[in-house]
Write a protein that holds these residues in place. Structure first.
Motif, mmCIF file in Angstrom:
data_model
loop_
_atom_site.group_PDB
_atom_site.id
_atom_site.type_symbol
_atom_site.label_atom_id
_atom_site.label_comp_id
_atom_site.label_asym_id
_atom_site.label_seq_id
_atom_site.Cartn_x
_atom_site.Cartn_y
_atom_site.Cartn_z
ATOM 1 N N GLN A 1 0.814 -1.203 0.000
ATOM 2 C CA GLN A 1 0.000 0.000 0.000
ATOM 3 C C GLN A 1 0.855 1.264 0.000
ATOM 4 O OE1 GLN A 1 0.040 -2.394 2.176
ATOM 5 N NE2 GLN A 1 -0.094 -1.706 4.315
ATOM 6 N N ALA A 2 2.144 1.119 0.295
ATOM 7 C CA ALA A 2 3.050 2.269 0.314
ATOM 8 C C ALA A 2 3.768 2.475 -1.017
ATOM 9 C CB ALA A 2 4.080 2.108 1.428
ATOM 10 N N GLY A 3 3.580 1.579 -1.976
ATOM 11 C CA GLY A 3 4.273 1.701 -3.255
ATOM 12 C C GLY A 3 5.185 0.509 -3.496
ATOM 13 N N ILE A 4 6.307 0.764 -4.151
ATOM 14 C CA ILE A 4 7.258 -0.307 -4.448
ATOM 15 C C ILE A 4 7.939 -0.734 -3.158
ATOM 16 C CG2 ILE A 4 9.349 -0.937 -5.699
ATOM 17 C CD1 ILE A 4 8.591 1.093 -7.829
ATOM 18 N N GLU A 5 7.786 -1.997 -2.818
ATOM 19 C CA GLU A 5 8.394 -2.522 -1.596
ATOM 20 C C GLU A 5 9.712 -3.233 -1.877
ATOM 21 O OE1 GLU A 5 7.245 -6.357 0.719
ATOM 22 O OE2 GLU A 5 5.976 -4.735 1.509
ATOM 23 N N GLN A 6 9.756 -3.950 -2.975
ATOM 24 C CA GLN A 6 10.943 -4.737 -3.283
ATOM 25 C C GLN A 6 11.037 -4.958 -4.786
ATOM 26 O OE1 GLN A 6 11.067 -8.391 -1.099
ATOM 27 N NE2 GLN A 6 13.121 -8.976 -1.789
ATOM 28 N N VAL A 7 12.276 -4.956 -5.313
ATOM 29 C CA VAL A 7 12.534 -5.226 -6.727
ATOM 30 C C VAL A 7 13.530 -6.371 -6.816
ATOM 31 C CG1 VAL A 7 13.325 -4.294 -8.933
ATOM 32 C CG2 VAL A 7 12.152 -2.798 -7.302
ATOM 33 N N ILE A 8 13.183 -7.389 -7.591
ATOM 34 C CA ILE A 8 14.049 -8.564 -7.753
ATOM 35 C C ILE A 8 14.395 -8.670 -9.235
ATOM 36 C CG2 ILE A 8 14.292 -11.044 -7.380
ATOM 37 C CD1 ILE A 8 11.882 -10.806 -5.432
ATOM 38 N N THR A 9 15.689 -8.546 -9.547
ATOM 39 C CA THR A 9 16.129 -8.575 -10.938
ATOM 40 C C THR A 9 16.918 -9.822 -11.295
ATOM 41 O OG1 THR A 9 18.104 -7.307 -10.351
ATOM 42 C CG2 THR A 9 16.173 -6.059 -11.101
ATOM 43 N N THR A 10 17.232 -10.645 -10.311
ATOM 44 C CA THR A 10 17.989 -11.875 -10.576
ATOM 45 C C THR A 10 17.015 -13.025 -10.797
ATOM 46 O OG1 THR A 10 19.770 -11.095 -9.129
ATOM 47 C CG2 THR A 10 19.765 -13.430 -9.719
ATOM 48 N N PRO A 11 17.152 -13.763 -11.907
ATOM 49 C CA PRO A 11 16.207 -14.864 -12.156
ATOM 50 C C PRO A 11 16.353 -15.987 -11.132
ATOM 51 C CG PRO A 11 18.003 -14.896 -13.753
ATOM 52 C CD PRO A 11 18.149 -13.632 -12.991
ATOM 53 N N GLY A 12 15.233 -16.661 -10.858
ATOM 54 C CA GLY A 12 15.235 -17.773 -9.914
ATOM 55 C C GLY A 12 14.042 -17.708 -8.978
ATOM 56 N N GLY A 13 14.051 -18.537 -7.946
ATOM 57 C CA GLY A 13 12.978 -18.557 -6.961
ATOM 58 C C GLY A 13 13.394 -17.848 -5.685
ATOM 59 N N PHE A 14 12.523 -17.007 -5.137
ATOM 60 C CA PHE A 14 12.837 -16.238 -3.938
ATOM 61 C C PHE A 14 11.726 -16.402 -2.906
ATOM 62 C CE2 PHE A 14 15.231 -14.362 -7.304
ATOM 63 C CZ PHE A 14 16.441 -14.027 -6.717
ATOM 64 N N GLU A 15 12.153 -16.530 -1.662
ATOM 65 C CA GLU A 15 11.214 -16.679 -0.546
ATOM 66 C C GLU A 15 10.900 -15.303 0.021
ATOM 67 O OE1 GLU A 15 10.791 -18.963 3.777
ATOM 68 O OE2 GLU A 15 12.558 -19.273 2.513
ATOM 69 N N TYR A 16 9.614 -15.008 0.090
ATOM 70 C CA TYR A 16 9.174 -13.701 0.550
ATOM 71 C C TYR A 16 8.986 -13.726 2.066
ATOM 72 C CZ TYR A 16 6.355 -9.449 0.891
ATOM 73 O OH TYR A 16 5.880 -8.207 1.228
#
Length: 379
Positions: free
Chosen positions: A75-90
């Motif tokens: 709700q505040a806007g962009i929280e996180q940007v991920i540019t590396t391909p693969g699987g990521f745990e949030y």
């Protein structure tokens, strides 16, 4: 009754949103620049994750394909940007009873009660909102363009301004995804394609302004027919300018990659102008050819008359060379074809002079000399 209904909605929502999510990118086609994140809710007939689309639980997985950037929005806007391909745990979502760290930190009861209590305040809705979208970092190709009106091109070959229409395609690439999302993509949009005229309208307008300036900068060195082969020069000129397309990297985080000029058409007036120019040029060339031929004939006649009336004189013998003398057959006084048929006036004079020397030396008879002289001079 409203409070009880909100309480039941809160409890039901909390239980439904406890599942961890698997987020993947939606389908990209050639011109899609932003695609929404898609939550997997089933696999081979198994799975029953029917929680809210805008809730992410801790431990959820985000799969980022090659040449894409994943954006997590809150709700505040962009929280996180991920540019590396693969699987990521949030790890910045809602606590869930299925996450070991959350259970160790709060316990199952605390997780459920705290979330239910916070949702009752909002009539059963969660105060948190999380969305995932993916930005295409590949080269976006085949964006068609065409000049809306005639483009004035000062063609030095014709020496005038020609009105032309240019058609082709361009490609671009997102080089700074965060800047692109903040400055170009409209707010609260998770799906964006340059097939939408509204989406690419500003880009094409600025592109055409840059294209016209770049085309005119090449007019000093290239004819209008050579423009399709100068696309690299056009792209370099456009990206280097300080306005329009040259400002895209800093303003929007996108870069003009290449241009392909597919067709250039003259306006009706310019087409008629080129036709008249070509006709006049052909007429002048034909006139020059006829005039040159007439001049050659006249010169030959004047030379023949001068030789007939005055001869070559005693000084002609100084111009003879052994090479030409040896090339003549003393038995029949034959002359090489390239010498007899040469179109160079100086060569004709030289040949006649050497024939005169052979006549004076007694190698040729007067009749043979006269016959050869007429052949050489075309009389």
């Amino acid at each position: 009754m409203g409070i009880l209904s909100a309480a039941f909605d809160s409890i039901g929502g909390v239980l439904a949103d406890q599942w961890k999510d698997i987020i993947t990118a939606g389908p990209f086609d050639e011109h899609v620049v932003v695609a929404p994140g898609i939550r997997k809710d089933s696999q081979n007939g198994r799975g029953a994750n029917y929680g809210a689309e805008d809730i992410l639980s801790n431990g959820s997985l985000i799969f980022v394909p090659e040449n894409t950037a994943a954006f997590v929005f809150s709700q505040a806007g962009i929280e996180q940007v991920i540019t590396t391909p693969g699987g990521f745990e949030y790890r910045d979502g809602e606590a869930t009873v299925f996450d070991g760290w959350d259970r160790a930190d709060k316990g199952i009861g605390r997780i459920l009660l705290d979330q239910a209590a916070s949702r009752i305040e909002f009539s059963g809705m969660s105060p948190d909102e999380k969305r995932v979208a993916f930005v295409n970092l590949r080269e976006i190709r085949g964006l068609k363009f065409g000049t809306r009106g005639p483009l004035a091109y000062n063609d030095l070959f014709y020496g005038t301004d020609l009105e032309v229409y240019a058609y082709g395609s361009l490609s671009l690439r997102v080089t700074n995804p965060e800047r692109f999302v903040r400055n170009f993509v409209p707010a609260n949009v998770s799906s964006y394609s340059l097939d939408d005229p509204k989406a690419r309208g500003q880009l094409l307008s600025e592109f055409l302004n840059s294209f016209i300036a770049a085309v005119n900068s090449l007019s000093a060195n290239y004819r209008v027919s050579q423009l399709p082969s100068q696309t690299n020069a056009l792209a370099a000129t456009m990206t280097a300018e300080s306005e329009n397309a040259g400002t895209w990297p800093e303003r929007f985080g996108i870069q003009l990659t290449s241009i392909a000029v597919e067709n250039i058409e003259f306006s009706e007036d310019s087409r008629e102008l080129v036709r008249q120019f070509s006709e006049k040029k052909m007429g002048v060339r034909a006139y020059e050819d006829v005039s040159q031929q007439a001049a050659n004939v006249a010169a030959q006649q004047m030379i023949a008359e001068g030789v007939r009336d005055n001869g070559l004189g005693d000084g002609g013998g100084m111009l003879f060379g052994m090479n030409l003398a040896s090339a003549l057959n003393p038995q029949n006084a034959s002359i090489p074809a390239h010498a007899a048929t040469g179109t160079n006036l100086d060569n004709q004079i030289e040949t006649v002079k050497k024939l005169k020397e052979l006549l004076d030396a007694g190698v040729l008879t007067k009749a043979e000399f006269d016959t050869k002289k007429k052949e050489i001079l075309g009389l």
